[in-house]
Design an enzyme around this catalytic site. Structure first.
Site, PDB file in Angstrom:
ATOM      1  N   HIS A   1      12.269  -7.480  -8.646  1.00 16.84           N
ATOM      2  CA  HIS A   1      11.249  -8.219  -7.912  1.00 16.84           C
ATOM      3  C   HIS A   1      11.234  -9.878  -8.283  1.00 16.84           C
ATOM      4  O   HIS A   1      10.966 -10.791  -7.438  1.00 16.84           O
ATOM      5  CB  HIS A   1      10.292  -7.547  -7.889  1.00 16.84           C
ATOM      6  CG  HIS A   1       9.993  -6.378  -6.819  1.00 16.84           C
ATOM      7  ND1 HIS A   1      10.471  -5.081  -7.197  1.00 16.84           N
ATOM      8  CD2 HIS A   1       9.230  -6.232  -5.578  1.00 16.84           C
ATOM      9  CE1 HIS A   1      10.350  -4.246  -6.097  1.00 16.84           C
ATOM     10  NE2 HIS A   1       9.694  -5.084  -5.326  1.00 16.84           N
TER      11      HIS A   1
ATOM     12  N   LYS B   1       7.505   5.892  -4.598  1.00 13.48           N
ATOM     13  CA  LYS B   1       6.669   7.051  -4.828  1.00 13.48           C
ATOM     14  C   LYS B   1       5.276   6.537  -5.280  1.00 13.48           C
ATOM     15  O   LYS B   1       5.001   5.417  -5.707  1.00 13.48           O
ATOM     16  CB  LYS B   1       7.167   8.008  -5.827  1.00 13.48           C
ATOM     17  CG  LYS B   1       7.074   7.609  -7.481  1.00 13.48           C
ATOM     18  CD  LYS B   1       7.549   8.784  -8.140  1.00 13.48           C
ATOM     19  CE  LYS B   1       7.566   8.521  -9.653  1.00 13.48           C
ATOM     20  NZ  LYS B   1       6.152   8.406 -10.245  1.00 13.48           N
TER      21      LYS B   1
END
Lengths: 292, 185
Positions: free
Chosen positions: B38, B100
């Site tokens: 990221h 998740k």
């Protein structure tokens, strides 16, 4: 020769460094690929009691995953965790130094052979060193045994320490305060640490002791009964409260948020009460290896 | 609750019709993106990332010769990359994220009229690996194989939409409701 009974491995014969190494690698292989029976039964009971359709779907997929790896060739979870070992050794048979060396060697071998994911990163050298076990030794007069836990990062990240009193949480210095911390940790964790959880808590005078002792409770079966009635009652109340929250498996909603709560009380200092909470995910990988 | 098949790259129309609670089966190209990736993606322009489906995952693999096979590939906790995600969505026109545990308010807002967040089941690694047909590429292996960007071809990859393009978030509902119950206990 290694015999397997559930999640307990027993090595027999005269041990050599080679047979010990092989047994330690086998211990890893079993741990990554097979959940202890009590945990699987906990999930099955959860599914039977669960009322939310979405939560049932989640629990079914967890059980399907367990089923798929039953041939012991694949890891239950790609995060094969940090290996944490509790070695109870009989000094007449083994030395700490010998076992430490072999366990570290076996971890290297298991990383390649089993395999394990590279989960030990050296932030200074900016590279992975494979895996490195955290080993706790304690001398025993009985048989030497190694308890292995593989603890994943997700559930470790939602583990916590509270210092009592904690007014924000509403926890005073009493058993009700400990219970409050246990429930609070789950509310804050929501679905991030892979519920249904196994929540372990220890009160102690010292932060390091509180968290380490809480983690060690994970080697017990989730069905084991607390011999201290006051703590057994606390565990029962906390478990009910957690499962009333509606967080559910993976946080999708439902009443299967925790499979068990485990609690222990070490001595506290008149000025210091720390509650360590070790949150375990549903994939509670634990194996016991008994040595000759 | 509907079951919706989406072929990648997802179009805006594909994504707009998915509602929180729907089961989504993804087929096509998915890229695994973890923390390090990221940070890097926001500093550079990485062509394969445009319009990609993002999967928060650090897989386990086998390598035979030059071929990689994925053996375990469940999701990792999405909340760790909350703070990078709105920028990532905007920069690379991301329409679907799989992970998740849910993501925060900033991500929920960034997904409105743009994309969806879907939950996979943590620890169900072998189930998910069975939906990965092929490893197309591995980028940035210098991050470590877990943190590398894996370009995977998936087939009917099963997830549940938890945040939709209308701003509905099932995780947020569960969190609010559970906090209310906790306060009353």
């Amino acid at each position: 020769m290694i015999k397997k009974r559930g999640s307990v491995l027993t090595l027999s014969g005269t041990p050599t460094n080679q047979t010990l190494l092989d047994a330690f690698v086998e211990m890893y292989r079993l741990a990554i690929s097979e959940l202890p029976r009590d945990v699987v039964e906990g999930l099955e009971t959860g599914l039977k009691k669960e009322t939310s359709t979405r939560a049932k779907g989640v629990l079914r997929m967890m059980l399907e995953n367990i089923e798929l790896v039953c041939d012991n060739t694949k890891p239950l979870c790609q995060d094969t965790g940090v290996p944490i070992m509790y070695v109870h050794y009989n000094a007449a048979d083994y030395s700490q130094l010998q076992l430490k060396k072999l366990l570290e060697q076996a971890t290297k071998r298991a990383t390649k052979e089993v395999p394990l994911r590279d989960n030990a990163l050296d932030i200074l050298k900016e590279k992975s060193v494979g895996n490195h076990p955290i080993i706790h030794f304690e001398e025993t007069t009985g048989k030497t045994r190694v308890e292995l836990l593989l603890k994943g990062g997700g559930s470790e990240n939602v583990s916590k320490v509270y210092k009592l009193p904690d007014l924000e949480v509403g926890a005073e210095r009493d058993l009700a305060g400990i219970e409050q911390c246990i429930v609070d940790a789950v509310v804050k964790a929501q679905g991030r640490g892979c519920p249904p959880y196994i929540v372990a808590a220890t009160v102690s005078s010292n932060i390091a002791d509180a968290t380490a002792s809480a983690k060690e409770l994970h080697i017990q079966k989730i069905t084991s009964k607390n011999s201290e009635p006051k703590l057994a009652a606390l565990e029962k109340r906390a478990l009910k409260r957690i499962n009333d929250l509606g967080i559910g498996p993976m946080g999708v909603g439902g009443n299967t948020t925790a499979l068990a709560v485990k609690c222990s009380a070490n001595y506290v200092h008149p000025a210091s009460w720390f509650v360590g909470i070790s949150v375990g995910c549903w994939s509670m990988r634990r194996v016991t290896l008994v040595l000759p | 609750m509907a079951t919706i098949h989406i072929t990648t790259p997802p179009t805006k129309e594909d994504i707009m019709r998915v509602k929180a609670g729907d089961e989504v089966l993804f087929s096509g190209r998915v890229l695994t993106v973890r923390d390090k990736a990221h940070r890097w993606l926001l500093k550079t322009d990485f062509k394969p990332m445009h319009n990609a489906v993002v999967y928060h995952c650090g897989p386990m693999f086998e390598k035979k010769g030059k071929e990689y096979t994925i053996i375990a590939a469940g999701p990792t906790t999405s909340a760790r990359v909350n703070h990078y995600t709105p920028q990532l969505i905007e920069k690379y026109n991301i329409r679907a994220i799989i992970g998740k545990g849910g993501m925060d308010e900033g991500v929920r807002k960034a997904l409105i009229k743009q994309g969806i967040y879907c939950a996979a089941i943590g620890g169900a690694s072998v189930v998910y690996a069975s939906h990965i047909v092929k490893v197309l590429n591995v980028y940035k292996t210098e991050f470590g194989m877990t943190d590398a960007i894996w370009e995977l071809e998936v087939k009917d990859f099963p997830v549940v939409c938890m945040m939709d393009t209308k701003g509905s978030s099932l995780f947020q509902k569960v969190e609010k409701a559970s906090t209310t119950i906790y306060k009353k206990q």
